[in-house]
Design a protein around this motif. Structure first.
Motif, PDB file in Angstrom:
ATOM      1  N   UNK A 120     -38.958  17.287  26.759  1.00 37.75           N
ATOM      2  CA  UNK A 120     -37.569  17.589  26.441  1.00 37.75           C
ATOM      3  C   UNK A 120     -36.561  16.739  27.183  1.00 37.75           C
ATOM      4  N   UNK A 121     -36.972  16.196  28.339  1.00 38.42           N
ATOM      5  CA  UNK A 121     -36.039  15.366  29.099  1.00 38.42           C
ATOM      6  C   UNK A 121     -35.716  14.075  28.355  1.00 38.42           C
ATOM      7  N   UNK A 122     -36.547  13.701  27.373  1.00 34.05           N
ATOM      8  CA  UNK A 122     -36.278  12.502  26.587  1.00 34.05           C
ATOM      9  C   UNK A 122     -35.253  12.758  25.487  1.00 34.05           C
ATOM     10  N   UNK A 123     -35.094  14.023  25.110  1.00 33.74           N
ATOM     11  CA  UNK A 123     -34.212  14.357  23.994  1.00 33.74           C
ATOM     12  C   UNK A 123     -32.789  14.571  24.486  1.00 33.74           C
ATOM     13  N   UNK A 124     -32.168  13.500  24.943  1.00 37.56           N
ATOM     14  CA  UNK A 124     -30.804  13.569  25.438  1.00 37.56           C
ATOM     15  C   UNK A 124     -29.837  13.560  24.266  1.00 37.56           C
ATOM     16  N   UNK A 125     -28.575  13.832  24.547  1.00 33.30           N
ATOM     17  CA  UNK A 125     -27.569  13.828  23.494  1.00 33.30           C
ATOM     18  C   UNK A 125     -27.569  12.466  22.802  1.00 33.30           C
ATOM     19  N   UNK A 126     -27.610  12.490  21.479  1.00 31.39           N
ATOM     20  CA  UNK A 126     -27.572  11.261  20.718  1.00 31.39           C
ATOM     21  C   UNK A 126     -28.881  10.516  20.659  1.00 31.39           C
ATOM     22  N   UNK A 127     -29.981  11.153  21.021  1.00 31.07           N
ATOM     23  CA  UNK A 127     -31.284  10.511  20.925  1.00 31.07           C
ATOM     24  C   UNK A 127     -32.155  11.263  19.923  1.00 31.07           C
ATOM     25  N   UNK A 128     -33.034  10.512  19.301  1.00 29.07           N
ATOM     26  CA  UNK A 128     -33.925  11.077  18.301  1.00 29.07           C
ATOM     27  C   UNK A 128     -35.359  10.766  18.680  1.00 29.07           C
ATOM     28  N   UNK A 129     -36.216  11.764  18.600  1.00 31.36           N
ATOM     29  CA  UNK A 129     -37.660  11.560  18.786  1.00 31.36           C
ATOM     30  C   UNK A 129     -38.293  11.498  17.402  1.00 31.36           C
ATOM     31  N   UNK A 130     -38.781  10.334  17.012  1.00 31.16           N
ATOM     32  CA  UNK A 130     -39.375  10.156  15.693  1.00 31.16           C
ATOM     33  C   UNK A 130     -40.885  10.348  15.733  1.00 31.16           C
ATOM     34  N   UNK A 131     -41.401  11.038  14.732  1.00 30.44           N
ATOM     35  CA  UNK A 131     -42.854  11.095  14.496  1.00 30.44           C
ATOM     36  C   UNK A 131     -43.115  10.162  13.323  1.00 30.44           C
ATOM     37  N   UNK A 132     -43.970   9.168  13.544  1.00 27.17           N
ATOM     38  CA  UNK A 132     -44.120   8.136  12.530  1.00 27.17           C
ATOM     39  C   UNK A 132     -45.549   8.045  12.013  1.00 27.17           C
ATOM     40  N   UNK A 133     -45.709   7.272  10.947  1.00 26.81           N
ATOM     41  CA  UNK A 133     -46.964   7.263  10.195  1.00 26.81           C
ATOM     42  C   UNK A 133     -47.837   6.056  10.495  1.00 26.81           C
ATOM     43  N   UNK A 134     -47.617   5.352  11.599  1.00 28.84           N
ATOM     44  CA  UNK A 134     -48.464   4.206  11.882  1.00 28.84           C
ATOM     45  C   UNK A 134     -49.684   4.624  12.683  1.00 28.84           C
ATOM     46  N   UNK A 135     -50.630   3.701  12.861  1.00 34.85           N
ATOM     47  CA  UNK A 135     -51.981   4.098  13.205  1.00 34.85           C
ATOM     48  C   UNK A 135     -52.363   4.302  14.646  1.00 34.85           C
ATOM     49  N   UNK A 136     -51.494   4.104  15.619  1.00 38.06           N
ATOM     50  CA  UNK A 136     -51.880   4.271  17.019  1.00 38.06           C
ATOM     51  C   UNK A 136     -51.096   5.400  17.658  1.00 38.06           C
ATOM     52  N   UNK A 137     -51.630   5.949  18.734  1.00 38.26           N
ATOM     53  CA  UNK A 137     -50.960   7.051  19.410  1.00 38.26           C
ATOM     54  C   UNK A 137     -50.819   6.749  20.886  1.00 38.26           C
ATOM     55  N   UNK A 138     -49.629   7.024  21.450  1.00 37.05           N
ATOM     56  CA  UNK A 138     -49.481   6.919  22.887  1.00 37.05           C
ATOM     57  C   UNK A 138     -49.767   8.294  23.499  1.00 37.05           C
ATOM     58  N   UNK A 139     -49.695   8.373  24.821  1.00 36.10           N
ATOM     59  CA  UNK A 139     -50.040   9.628  25.503  1.00 36.10           C
ATOM     60  C   UNK A 139     -49.136  10.774  25.081  1.00 36.10           C
ATOM     61  N   UNK A 140     -47.833  10.496  24.954  1.00 38.04           N
ATOM     62  CA  UNK A 140     -46.899  11.555  24.561  1.00 38.04           C
ATOM     63  C   UNK A 140     -47.229  12.099  23.177  1.00 38.04           C
TER      64      UNK A 140
END
Length: 204
Positions: A120-140
């Protein structure tokens, strides 16, 4: 598979005058999937898990969305964005791609809720967390995927349902929890539960 990006999107939000629904993020910080279900009184015995009711009880608004305008804005190909969690001042909204299957929509929403609890600390005002359809995943992204599986398929509930079968089948368990066979396979493997693979593994 998905990967997440955090994009500064102030100008887009201002132009579109997006009104979302958030002090909520503070209340979600560090919560596990099980804690959310218990705190907001969502039955783990009535299946599938009532995710829309959970989001409503938390105070999160949900929106079906055509992301093509956003994709054009940030230079992504159409179909790249599957979902988004957006915070704006006191409000929090979860968006999911228009036209997806119910199973996929619920997983996207649960995944984005996972980001709200874990990152949640990444979701600051004016920021968007996108879930995308490409093939690799990071830890988050994998952390949010795991959270979504734990939310939609709680361990105690799954073990209870599992024990009712002589031979637990992938298709039957997937239907009970209204998740894709891919999601169910991951959850069963996490808990070291064997099963009869009686159907193809699919994201739908």
């Amino acid at each position: 598979n998905v990967v997440g990006n955090i994009v500064d999107f102030d100008s887009y939000l201002l132009r579109r005058e997006v009104i979302l629904m958030c002090k909520i993020l503070k209340n979600l910080q560090g919560k596990s999937a099980k804690q959310l279900l218990e705190q907001y009184k969502i039955s783990m015995d009535t299946l599938p898990i009532d995710l829309p009711k959970l989001l409503e009880n938390i105070g999160i608004s949900t929106y079906e969305q055509d992301f093509s305008e956003v994709e054009d804005e940030v230079g992504y190909e159409h179909g790249y964005i599957l979902g988004a969690a957006i915070s704006n001042d006191e409000k929090l909204g979860i968006f999911f791609k228009k036209g997806e299957s119910l199973n996929k929509t619920m997983f996207i929403a649960a995944h984005e809720l996972g980001h709200c609890c874990l990152h949640g600390d990444s979701l600051k005002i004016g920021h968007i967390e996108f879930k995308t359809s490409i093939g690799n995943e990071d830890d988050h992204e994998e952390e949010a995927n795991k959270f979504a599986r734990e939310l939609l398929i709680p361990e105690d509930s799954l073990r209870k349902q599992y024990s009712k079968f002589i031979i637990p089948s992938l298709s039957a368990l997937s239907k009970i929890y209204r998740v894709s066979t891919k999601v169910m396979v991951k959850r069963l493997d996490e808990l070291n539960l064997s099963y009869f693979k009686d159907t193809a593994i699919s994201e739908e």
